[in-house]
Design an enzyme around this catalytic site. Structure first.
Site, mmCIF file in Angstrom:
data_model
loop_
_atom_site.group_PDB
_atom_site.id
_atom_site.type_symbol
_atom_site.label_atom_id
_atom_site.label_comp_id
_atom_site.label_asym_id
_atom_site.label_seq_id
_atom_site.Cartn_x
_atom_site.Cartn_y
_atom_site.Cartn_z
ATOM 1 N N SER A 164 83.320 9.492 -15.067
ATOM 2 C CA SER A 164 84.350 8.720 -14.359
ATOM 3 C C SER A 164 84.232 7.233 -14.682
ATOM 4 C CB SER A 164 84.214 8.909 -12.841
ATOM 5 O OG SER A 164 84.449 10.236 -12.491
ATOM 6 N N LYS B 102 78.370 2.532 -6.140
ATOM 7 C CA LYS B 102 79.363 2.385 -7.217
ATOM 8 C C LYS B 102 80.548 1.566 -6.732
ATOM 9 C CE LYS B 102 78.221 6.785 -9.424
ATOM 10 N NZ LYS B 102 78.631 8.180 -9.643
ATOM 11 N N ARG C 25 75.110 17.026 -17.326
ATOM 12 C CA ARG C 25 75.492 16.811 -18.726
ATOM 13 C C ARG C 25 74.288 16.565 -19.611
ATOM 14 N NH1 ARG C 25 79.182 12.026 -16.865
ATOM 15 N NH2 ARG C 25 77.278 11.947 -15.642
ATOM 16 N N HIS D 156 84.382 17.468 -14.476
ATOM 17 C CA HIS D 156 84.328 17.917 -13.072
ATOM 18 C C HIS D 156 85.122 19.214 -12.885
ATOM 19 C CE1 HIS D 156 84.004 13.390 -11.914
ATOM 20 N NE2 HIS D 156 82.817 13.932 -11.694
HETATM 21 O O1 PNS Z 1 79.594 11.409 -8.063
HETATM 22 P P1 PNS Z 1 78.387 10.706 -7.500
HETATM 23 O O2 PNS Z 1 78.713 9.271 -7.159
HETATM 24 O O3 PNS Z 1 77.198 10.820 -8.376
HETATM 25 O O4 PNS Z 1 78.043 11.470 -6.108
HETATM 26 C C1 PNS Z 1 76.910 11.087 -5.356
HETATM 27 C C2 PNS Z 1 77.025 11.641 -3.938
HETATM 28 C C3 PNS Z 1 78.245 11.074 -3.234
HETATM 29 C C4 PNS Z 1 77.106 13.144 -3.981
HETATM 30 C C5 PNS Z 1 75.716 11.193 -3.177
HETATM 31 O O5 PNS Z 1 75.657 9.800 -3.181
HETATM 32 C C6 PNS Z 1 75.642 11.731 -1.761
HETATM 33 O O6 PNS Z 1 75.284 12.875 -1.565
HETATM 34 N N1 PNS Z 1 76.007 10.913 -0.747
HETATM 35 C C7 PNS Z 1 76.037 11.337 0.652
HETATM 36 C C8 PNS Z 1 74.969 10.651 1.486
HETATM 37 C C9 PNS Z 1 73.745 11.513 1.666
HETATM 38 O O7 PNS Z 1 73.788 12.605 2.193
HETATM 39 N N2 PNS Z 1 72.569 10.970 1.220
HETATM 40 C C10 PNS Z 1 71.279 11.619 1.377
HETATM 41 C C11 PNS Z 1 70.993 12.758 0.433
HETATM 42 S S1 PNS Z 1 71.078 12.381 -1.272
#
Ligand code: PNS
Length: 162
Positions: A132, A42, A95, A18
């Site tokens: 993570s 998660k 990745r 990250h």
């Molecule tokens: O590190 P991660 O868990 O892969 O991150 C995922 C994250 C938090 C970026 C994704 O779940 C997210 O964008 N959540 C916000 C909710 C949202 O806007 N959802 C609709 C579009 S994807």
């Protein structure tokens, strides 16, 4: 016009992968928001405030402070945060093909929702195997996570897991 981008994620906890993406993206934008977002899919290890604090410290420790803002968001869509801060770009670290498959639908939905574009960035291949979830697993079982995370995270997890 100021170029403003957001690097969103769970950051539970922030890893060296990250941090590598954050450092590269900070060089490309006038303002970079690193945003901790709760991902209900998660199971969390650290509270959001702790993830923000460890990100803040890790970013400071590598001397990256000027244009990087660490924040969290629990008020709705990610694109709502982008609108609030005037960001038109999301940056995601990729990745492998697995990440491309995971990120592509989100990128399309975010573009459809609010014309926010997603840029996929390749981290240093040295971090390609770091995640993570792997760090959470190794830390939970008492293993050494220091090769995978910034020193602030290694110190915090080693303290809190004993
Ligand atoms: O590190 P991660 O868990 O892969 O991150 C995922 C994250 C938090 C970026 C994704 O779940 C997210 O964008 N959540 C916000 C909710 C949202 O806007 N959802 C609709 C579009 S994807």
């Amino acid at each position: 016009m100021r170029r403003i981008a957001v690097v969103p994620g769970s950051f539970d906890p922030v890893t060296l992968g990250h941090l590598d993406v954050i450092e590269r993206a900070a060089g490309l934008f006038d303002e970079l928001h690193v945003l901790v977002v709760h991902n209900p899919a998660k199971s969390a290890l650290l509270p959001i405030a702790q993830r923000v604090s460890l990100l803040d410290q890790s970013i400071r420790d590598i001397g990256l402070q000027g244009n990087v803002i660490v924040s969290s968001w629990s008020m709705g869509l990610l694109v709502d945060y982008c609108r609030e801060v005037g960001a038109s770009v999301l940056v995601k670290g990729i990745r492998s093909q697995v990440d491309v498959a995971y990120e592509t639908p989100m990128a399309i939905v975010n573009r459809n929702l609010a014309a926010v574009e997603t840029i996929f960035m390749l981290p240093d291949p040295a971090h390609a195997h770091v995640s993570s979830s792997l760090v959470r697993q190794v830390a939970g079982l008492g293993g050494d996570i220091s090769p995978y995370v910034p020193p602030a995270v290694a110190a915090y997890l080693q303290r809190s897991m004993v």
